[in-house]
Write a protein that holds these residues in place. Sequence first.
Motif, mmCIF file in Angstrom:
data_model
loop_
_atom_site.group_PDB
_atom_site.id
_atom_site.type_symbol
_atom_site.label_atom_id
_atom_site.label_comp_id
_atom_site.label_asym_id
_atom_site.label_seq_id
_atom_site.Cartn_x
_atom_site.Cartn_y
_atom_site.Cartn_z
ATOM 1 N N HIS A 103 -0.171 8.068 -0.367
ATOM 2 C CA HIS A 103 -1.738 8.530 -0.643
ATOM 3 C C HIS A 103 -2.375 7.408 0.103
ATOM 4 O O HIS A 103 -2.002 6.149 0.029
ATOM 5 C CB HIS A 103 -2.109 8.691 -2.150
ATOM 6 N N HIS A 104 -3.760 7.641 0.453
ATOM 7 C CA HIS A 104 -4.494 6.534 0.832
ATOM 8 C C HIS A 104 -5.103 5.712 -0.252
ATOM 9 O O HIS A 104 -5.492 6.068 -1.315
ATOM 10 C CB HIS A 104 -5.700 7.214 1.768
ATOM 11 N N GLU A 105 -4.990 4.333 -0.035
ATOM 12 C CA GLU A 105 -5.445 3.561 -1.065
ATOM 13 C C GLU A 105 -5.939 2.047 -0.382
ATOM 14 O O GLU A 105 -5.417 1.794 0.889
ATOM 15 C CB GLU A 105 -4.423 3.058 -2.034
ATOM 16 N N GLN A 106 -6.823 1.332 -1.284
ATOM 17 C CA GLN A 106 -7.334 0.119 -0.252
ATOM 18 C C GLN A 106 -6.592 -1.241 -1.040
ATOM 19 O O GLN A 106 -6.326 -2.095 -0.357
ATOM 20 C CB GLN A 106 -8.725 -0.079 -0.613
ATOM 21 N N SER A 107 -6.244 -0.879 -2.345
ATOM 22 C CA SER A 107 -5.677 -2.226 -2.917
ATOM 23 C C SER A 107 -4.206 -1.755 -3.394
ATOM 24 O O SER A 107 -3.783 -0.587 -3.634
ATOM 25 C CB SER A 107 -6.203 -2.463 -4.302
ATOM 26 N N LEU A 148 0.784 -1.221 -0.102
ATOM 27 C CA LEU A 148 0.028 0.045 -0.019
ATOM 28 C C LEU A 148 0.985 1.187 0.210
ATOM 29 O O LEU A 148 1.805 1.277 0.773
ATOM 30 C CB LEU A 148 -0.919 -0.035 1.251
ATOM 31 N N CYS A 149 0.617 2.147 -0.921
ATOM 32 C CA CYS A 149 1.401 3.422 -0.917
ATOM 33 C C CYS A 149 1.544 4.145 0.269
ATOM 34 O O CYS A 149 0.365 4.542 0.710
ATOM 35 C CB CYS A 149 0.991 3.980 -2.133
ATOM 36 N N GLY A 177 -0.630 4.557 -8.655
ATOM 37 C CA GLY A 177 -1.748 5.292 -8.137
ATOM 38 C C GLY A 177 -1.651 6.730 -8.195
ATOM 39 O O GLY A 177 -2.247 7.552 -8.844
ATOM 40 N N CYS A 178 -0.434 7.261 -7.635
ATOM 41 C CA CYS A 178 -0.160 8.493 -7.371
ATOM 42 C C CYS A 178 0.829 9.119 -8.057
ATOM 43 O O CYS A 178 1.187 10.308 -8.460
ATOM 44 C CB CYS A 178 -0.068 8.872 -5.944
ATOM 45 N N SER A 205 -0.830 -0.694 -4.987
ATOM 46 C CA SER A 205 -0.486 -0.196 -6.341
ATOM 47 C C SER A 205 1.128 0.283 -6.308
ATOM 48 O O SER A 205 1.595 1.008 -7.083
ATOM 49 C CB SER A 205 -1.493 1.115 -6.870
ATOM 50 N N CYS A 251 4.553 4.094 -7.752
ATOM 51 C CA CYS A 251 3.171 4.022 -7.372
ATOM 52 C C CYS A 251 2.218 4.208 -8.711
ATOM 53 O O CYS A 251 2.351 5.412 -9.364
ATOM 54 C CB CYS A 251 2.779 4.869 -6.257
#
Length: 616
Positions: free
Chosen positions: A51-55, A47-48, A71-72, A57, A69
Motif C-alpha cells: 500500500h502507499h505510505e510515506q512513513s 515502506l510497505c 498500516g494495512c 510501517s 505491516c
Amino acid sequence: MLEIDGDEMTQKIDEQKIEEIRSSSDIVDVISDYMHLTKRGRNWFGLCPFHHEQSPSFSVSTDKQIFHCFGCGAGGNVITFVMDIEQIAFPDAVAKLGDRVGVQVEVAPKREDEEVQSPEGQRHRRMKEAHQIAAEYYHHMLLHTEDGEEALQYLEDRGFSQTLIEDYQIGYALPTWDGLTNLLTARGFDLAEVAESGLLIQREQDGSCFDRFRGRIMFPIRDESGKTIAFSGRIIEASTSEAKYMNSPESPIFHKSQVFFNLDKARASIRKQHKAIIMEGFIDVLAAVRAGIPNVIATMGTALTPQHVTKLKRLVEQVIICYDGDGAGWEAAKRAGELLQQSRIKAEVAVLPEKLDPDDYVKQHGATSFKEDIIDKPHTYIAFVKMHARRGKNFQFDNDKMQYVQEVVDLLVHNTSPLERDLYIRQLADETNLSEEAILATLRQKESDEAQRSKRQQQKEQFTPVVVTHQVKLNATDRAERRLLSHMLHNVSVVDRVQRSTIQSPFIHDVFTAVYIRLIGFYEQHDRADYQRFIEQLEDIELRKIALESAIVERDPDHGEQEVTDCLHYLNKERLRQEIEQKQQLAIEAEKMNDIMKAVTLAEEVRKLRITYTSM
C-alpha cells in the motif's frame, strides 16, 4: 471463482523440502531483494510494498522470520511474501525460493480447474501468456529464420552480442499482417482480448484482427517479476512514413507511468550497490549493460512519475540520473531530480557532453570512459542545477547574473545544510563577483519570506477541517478471539478441546470462524502445530492477516489452559448477550405488527436466556 483445498495444492511438494527451503531462506535477505530495509532495534523496517505510505510501517522480524505491516495489516512469512509480491501461487513461490537457495523443486503444471485467480486475474494472466508466446515467436524469427538475418546483422553491427540478444529475448516481427495473429489463433486465444492487451489491432468494420508490430526489431518490456507485458519495436531502415520506435499502448497489464525497463534484471545489482541509475530509454540501458553497468533502468517514454519514485524509494536511497545531453534531457533531469529530492531520495546527475545520449557516448568514447568519466563522477543535484541555471546566461549582463543568483538561492533554501550553503555561497560569489554578504542577505530574505508564507498557511489550516484517521482499536471481543486463535495456532490440543464441546464455532466474527474451519482441516493433515505452514495455505489474504496477527499475540505459556478457558467463557457469554439483543429486537418488531403471540414467546425466551447469562 473456483474454490480448491489449499492443502491439496501444496501436497505436490514434499513437506520436508518446503521446510528446508523456508528455513534456508532468510526473510530479511529475500525481502531486501524487493525493497529497502533499515534496521531499528531487533527488527527491520521499510515502506510497505502492498500500500502507499510515506512513513515506514512495514516490519520484518529476523527472530520470528515473519513480516507485518502496521498500516494495512499485510503479513506472513518468506513464502507468503513471495506469493503476494510476485502474485504467484504457493508451489511457484516455493520453487522460486528453491532456485534461490539451490534446492530444486518440481512443480506439476496446474489444470485449468485448479485456477484460483479472480476473473480479472485470469484475464491478466492470459494477456501475459500471449505476450510470452509473442516474445518467443519474435525471438525465434530473429535467430533461426532467413527472414530475420537482416535484423540480426543490424544488431550485431551495433554491438549486440549473442548473449545480450538471448538474455533480453530480442526478436524480429515479420513484415506480414497476420503472423502472430495466426499463431495466437492456433493456440486458442481470444483475439479481442489479445488486441486489448496491445499485441494486435482489431478492425472496427468486421472485428477481425491483425498484427500491431510488423517489420520491426522487437524489444520485450517486462514487469518486476520478469513477465513480458509490452514491446517496443524499431524499424531497421530510416523511414519518413514510419516512426523509428513503436511502443505498445497502455493496457490492463502495461502502465507506462509505473514501469521501469530492466528492473527485473537490475534489482539485485541495485540492492547490492545501494543505488540505481535512471536513463530515458531502453536502448540507453542496453548500451550501459554492454558497458558493464548492471544497476541501470529506464522509464518507458514518460517523465519520471510519483509512482516511479515510490518504487525507487522502496529499493534505494540514492539515484543517479543519466539523461540525454541536449536541452530537453537537461530539463527532464532537473524535474526528475526535484521529484526525487522531495521524496528524500539522494539525487545525483551524470552529465553527458556534446548533446549525446548514453548510447551515442558509448559508441564514440567507449565503455570504460562512460563508466569512469560519466557514471562514476556524477554531480550533486545542486551542482547540476547551478550548471542548468547558468546555461544560456551571459554574466556581462546584470540581469542574467541576478537571475542566476536568484535561481540558485531558491534551491539553497530547501535542499541544503549550513555547510553546503556556505560552500555554494562562496562559489556564487566567485562566479558573479558579487559579495558573499550580499548573497547571504538575499538567502536570508528568501528564508524569511518562506517562513512568513508557511506561517500564513498554518493559520489558514487552523480553520480547515482535518480528517484524522486512527488505527482501529480492538475491543474485548476482538482481543478474546485473537488470543483464543493464537492458542489454537500454537497448540493442536486447544482445537481438539473446542471440537469436543457442543459449540459449532467458538468465535463471534465470521472471519475467525473461517480461519478456524481451515485450521481444523490443516490439523487433520498435520500432526503438529505449525502456524507458518498453515498461513502458507491460506489463499485469502484477509484470512492470512487474521491468522498472522493472532499468531503473534502474546500468550502466557504457564497459564495457557486458564487463558483458553477465560476466552471461551467470555465469547460464550458475549454470544448469549448478542442473542438476547436480537430476540429483544424481534419482540419489539412483533409488537409493532400486532403479533402478540410471537412477542410473548420471544419475551419468555429472553427471560430464560437472561437467567442463563446471569448465572455464567
